[in-house]
Design an enzyme around this catalytic site. Structure first.
Site, PDB file in Angstrom:
ATOM      1  N   HIS A   1      -9.228  -3.666  -1.831  1.00  0.00           N
ATOM      2  CA  HIS A   1      -8.085  -2.986  -1.146  1.00  0.00           C
ATOM      3  C   HIS A   1      -8.693  -1.303  -0.755  1.00  0.00           C
ATOM      4  O   HIS A   1      -8.557  -0.717   0.340  1.00  0.00           O
ATOM      5  CB  HIS A   1      -6.820  -3.024  -1.543  1.00  0.00           C
ATOM      6  N   GLU A   2      -9.115  -0.768  -2.077  1.00  0.00           N
ATOM      7  CA  GLU A   2      -9.231   0.412  -2.078  1.00  0.00           C
ATOM      8  C   GLU A   2     -10.619   0.769  -1.446  1.00  0.00           C
ATOM      9  O   GLU A   2     -10.840   2.054  -0.603  1.00  0.00           O
ATOM     10  CB  GLU A   2      -9.306   1.020  -3.459  1.00  0.00           C
TER      11      GLU A   2
ATOM     12  N   HIS B   1      -9.957   1.292   2.283  1.00  0.00           N
ATOM     13  CA  HIS B   1      -9.704   2.670   2.681  1.00  0.00           C
ATOM     14  C   HIS B   1     -10.805   3.409   2.925  1.00  0.00           C
ATOM     15  O   HIS B   1     -10.843   4.211   3.894  1.00  0.00           O
ATOM     16  CB  HIS B   1      -8.897   3.025   1.635  1.00  0.00           C
TER      17      HIS B   1
ATOM     18  N   CYS C   1       0.921  -1.115   0.137  1.00  0.00           N
ATOM     19  CA  CYS C   1      -0.014  -0.013   0.040  1.00  0.00           C
ATOM     20  C   CYS C   1       0.945   1.244   0.128  1.00  0.00           C
ATOM     21  O   CYS C   1       1.845   1.175   0.682  1.00  0.00           O
ATOM     22  CB  CYS C   1      -0.939  -0.031   1.304  1.00  0.00           C
ATOM     23  N   LEU C   2       0.640   2.332  -0.761  1.00  0.00           N
ATOM     24  CA  LEU C   2       1.335   3.450  -0.794  1.00  0.00           C
ATOM     25  C   LEU C   2       1.497   4.208   0.626  1.00  0.00           C
ATOM     26  O   LEU C   2       2.468   4.747   0.846  1.00  0.00           O
ATOM     27  CB  LEU C   2       0.882   4.404  -2.055  1.00  0.00           C
TER      28      LEU C   2
HETATM   29 NI    NI Z   1      -3.770   1.266   0.185  1.00  0.00          NI
END
Ligand code: NI
Length: 156
Positions: A132-133, A136, A90-91
């Site tokens: 994943h997004e 978030h 993940c960034l």
């Molecule tokens: Ni992420």
């Protein structure tokens, strides 16, 4: 357009829920453009607005350079099925990688940047990225769901 700075581990905003976008105005379009530029700059697969400090339900995803860019506003999961164990990063956790379970298949609905309703059925990496997004947007980060014992910390 501009590169936005990415919120990283320990920043409390990453645990907050994002709010629905009510109007897709110029500010939202500018944010989306900046998110795409930021995603490319850091060579990521996906980015949620919360990761650049904005609690709006917006994500951008691109599996790799030649593939389409998905812009998802107010995404909702319609259904998900199967499971895949995948390596993930993940960034917002630039030095951490781990294995995690994601749905193999996911179906979502969202709005695109023109405000049009879209539905996407995805498998594999795209399903992983969408899952994943959307996490978030719910204030969930991958590191809290990893398979125990699989965390790798890369020294930079
Ligand atoms: Ni992420």
């Amino acid at each position: 357009m501009a590169i936005r700075s990415i919120r990283t581990e320990g920043d409390e905003i990453l645990k907050k829920k994002s709010k629905k976008v009510e109007v897709i105005d110029e500010k939202v379009i500018e944010l989306i453009k900046d998110m795409i530029e930021t995603l490319h700059k850091y060579d990521g697969v996906g980015l949620a607005a919360v990761q650049v400090g904005i609690l709006k339900q917006i994500v951008v995803i691109q599996e790799e350079k030649d593939k389409p860019i998905y812009i998802l506003i107010n995404p909702e999961i319609i259904s998900q099925s199967g499971k895949q164990i995948v390596e993930e990063g993940c960034l917002s956790f630039p030095n951490k990688f781990a294995k995690i379970e994601r749905p193999e298949k996911i179906k979502i609905r969202a709005l695109n940047e023109k405000g049009e309703k879209i539905e996407i059925t995805a498998k594999g990496l795209l399903a992983q990225a969408i899952s994943h997004e959307i996490d978030h947007l719910n204030g969930e980060v991958f590191i809290d769901k990893i398979i125990p014992g699989t965390l790798e910390i890369v020294k930079q």
